[in-house]
Write a protein that holds these residues in place. Structure first.
Motif, mmCIF file in Angstrom:
data_model
loop_
_atom_site.group_PDB
_atom_site.id
_atom_site.type_symbol
_atom_site.label_atom_id
_atom_site.label_comp_id
_atom_site.label_asym_id
_atom_site.label_seq_id
_atom_site.Cartn_x
_atom_site.Cartn_y
_atom_site.Cartn_z
ATOM 1 N N SER A 1 48.223 45.373 37.089
ATOM 2 C CA SER A 1 46.771 45.151 37.134
ATOM 3 C C SER A 1 46.310 44.285 35.975
ATOM 4 N N ARG A 2 46.903 44.534 34.804
ATOM 5 C CA ARG A 2 46.549 43.723 33.629
ATOM 6 C C ARG A 2 46.894 42.261 33.868
ATOM 7 N N ALA B 1 44.491 39.032 34.031
ATOM 8 C CA ALA B 1 44.685 37.923 33.091
ATOM 9 C C ALA B 1 44.761 36.596 33.844
ATOM 10 N N GLN B 2 45.369 36.619 35.045
ATOM 11 C CA GLN B 2 45.459 35.377 35.827
ATOM 12 C C GLN B 2 44.091 34.955 36.368
ATOM 13 N N VAL B 3 43.266 35.949 36.726
ATOM 14 C CA VAL B 3 41.904 35.622 37.190
ATOM 15 C C VAL B 3 41.145 34.929 36.062
ATOM 16 N N THR C 1 38.957 47.838 44.005
ATOM 17 C CA THR C 1 40.204 47.906 43.227
ATOM 18 C C THR C 1 40.267 46.609 42.432
ATOM 19 N N ARG C 2 40.903 46.659 41.290
ATOM 20 C CA ARG C 2 41.088 45.472 40.435
ATOM 21 C C ARG C 2 39.754 44.764 40.118
ATOM 22 N N THR C 3 39.667 43.454 40.432
ATOM 23 C CA THR C 3 38.505 42.673 39.976
ATOM 24 C C THR C 3 37.175 43.194 40.528
ATOM 25 N N THR C 4 36.230 43.435 39.633
ATOM 26 C CA THR C 4 34.846 43.714 40.060
ATOM 27 C C THR C 4 33.938 42.783 39.276
ATOM 28 N N LEU D 1 39.619 31.045 35.699
ATOM 29 C CA LEU D 1 38.189 30.797 35.436
ATOM 30 C C LEU D 1 38.018 29.932 34.190
ATOM 31 N N ASP D 2 38.835 30.227 33.172
ATOM 32 C CA ASP D 2 38.774 29.425 31.944
ATOM 33 C C ASP D 2 39.116 27.970 32.264
#
Ligand code: HAM
Length: 429
Positions: A243-244, A248-250, A275-278, A254-255
């Motif tokens: 999950s981490r 981190a890839q999301v 789940t995961r990204t919110t 975005l960066d």
């Protein structure tokens, strides 16, 4: 007799405001098309069980805000059924995905929707019992890449583009990860334990949530509870390696794309399927109801309602709140409302039919025409025209016979005579 009014929490939308709604929807459709999304339209009501199982029995939406009724059987062959006006559209989209076996295509399904939702909340500015959402979902079998963090980042980048194209300035993207179902369960237990000594000092809702659904404590808005909530463990510390890495890839994508965001550890969202990204995009101009939109990943939702494994991510924007934000921006920098290209003033009722024919001719050429009325005196026609159009075209017996029309441009006050063939050209200037 008492006059009947629109039901509390519902509203009529009237011109000119509806033009703004249409502009927002047209911009959204245009952006969705560029990202290769197709439109889905699901029914306004569904079996109650869909929301109970999909959104979660313990959520505010399901436990207190749904419009639910028992739909009686009309025939021996029918059973009565508990139905609910949709409080949100994700569960309906996933139900349709399962029902139409969209996963069997092997492709990612990229679907958007625009339409009313219903929640029995306490009405206030930006919060209505019938409101409209513009949303989208990306869902598919894992082999189609539906779990990829790139999907999350692409959805967020699309939202940044959409808000910018709508002309909404000053939004903030709040981002968090609530981890996998296992991470969440672990965090729930960590929170539950941390809350045992604290809950008695908190509001009644938190005391209940501390037992039934500790995660919801993080949504609490009661000012006295905030210092206590700030001391609670954060979910980031309960995430496992996968999950981490996903999160981190999301953020890395975005960066790279230059989409600004802030990490918000308390953003756990009010629906159980996440789940995961919110994420949420907020806007300072909205007051208490400051979320322009919310969304996230729901990797287990399809299975929770009896479907195949179909991870997904999506969002819904509160269209009412987009309208409020744009109206506030416009009030700060007022724009002159657009006027029709021309007002056609028939001189006497005998000219009405000819005026309709002229209006038809000009409208077919793409002009926006306001058609007057032959019963009006010329002075009244001029006054009405000045309010609604950029030009007035006078149509009397002489004009009709000669084919030469008198046109006044209100901005320049120029009055000119022009042939019918050249009229459209002049009016479009
Ligand atoms: P939600 O956060 O419940 O998420 O709602 C999304 C947005 O709808 C809110 O941010 C807000 O702008 C608007 N909204 C919600 N309730 C009201 C209301 N009573 N009056 C006016 N606007 C309101 C969902 O509905 C999820 N289905 C989003 C999603 C899609 N997650 C994944 N895919």
């Amino acid at each position: 007799m008492t006059t009947l009014k629109a039901v509390r929490g519902t509203r009529d939308l009237l011109p000119p405001e509806t033009a703004l709604w249409n502009r927002i929807e047209a911009t959204a459709r245009d952006v969705f098309a560029r990202y290769n999304f197709g439109e889905i339209r699901t029914p306004l009501f569904e079996d109650t069980g869909l929301f109970a199982r999909g959104v979660g029995e313990e959520t505010d939406i399901v436990s207190k805000e749904m419009y639910t009724w028992e739909d009686r059987a009309r025939a021996q062959s029918e059973k009565s059924q508990s139905l609910t006006l949709r409080p949100e559209n994700t569960a309906g989209v996933v139900r349709a995905y399962i029902e139409h076996k969209l996963g069997e295509t092997g492709q990612l399904q990229k679907l958007y929707y625009i339409g009313p939702q219903f929640r029995r909340e306490r009405p206030q500015k930006g919060r209505y019992r019938q409101f409209s959402q513009i949303g989208a979902e990306v869902i598919g079998p894992p082999s189609a890449g539906s779990e990829s963090p790139l999907r999350d980042a692409e959805v967020l980048e699309m939202l940044a583009t959409l808000l910018d194209e709508l002309g909404i300035h000053g939004w903030t993207l709040h981002l968090n990860s609530v981890g996998s179902a296992a991470d969440r369960a672990r965090y729930n237990e960590t929170l539950r334990a941390a809350l045992i000594p604290l809950a008695p000092k908190m509001c009644a809702d938190c005391q209940r949530r501390a037992v039934t659904n500790p995660l919801r404590v993080l949504d609490c808005k009661v000012p006295e509870d905030q210092p206590i909530i700030d001391t609670l463990p954060v979910i980031a510390d309960s995430l496992d390696e996968t999950s981490r890495a996903h999160f981190a890839q999301v953020t890395a994508a975005l960066d790279a794309a230059g989409v600004p965001y802030t990490r918000n550890h308390r953003l756990v969202r009010g629906l159980d399927y996440y789940t995961r990204t919110t994420f949420e995009f907020t806007h300072g101009g909205l007051g208490a109801q400051n979320a322009l939109l919310g969304g996230g990943r729901y990797d287990g939702l399809s299975e929770a309602i009896g479907g195949p494994k179909a991870p997904g991510i999506g969002f819904a924007m509160g269209e009412d709140r987009l309208v409020l934000t744009l109206q506030a921006q416009e009030a700060a920098a007022p724009q002159v409302p657009p006027k029709a290209d021309a007002y056609i003033a028939p001189l006497g009722e005998s000219m009405d039919a000819a005026a309709l024919a002229l209006a038809r001719e000009l409208r077919h050429k793409g002009l926006q025409i306001e058609l007057g009325d032959g019963s009006f005196r010329l002075k009244k026609s001029f006054e009405t025209a000045d309010k609604t159009a950029r030009h007035i075209v006078i149509l009397g017996e002489d004009e009709l016979k000669s084919g030469i029309l008198t046109v006044k441009n209100f901005a320049t006050t120029n009055q000119s005579k022009v042939s019918r063939a050249e009229l459209a050209e002049l009016l479009s200037q």
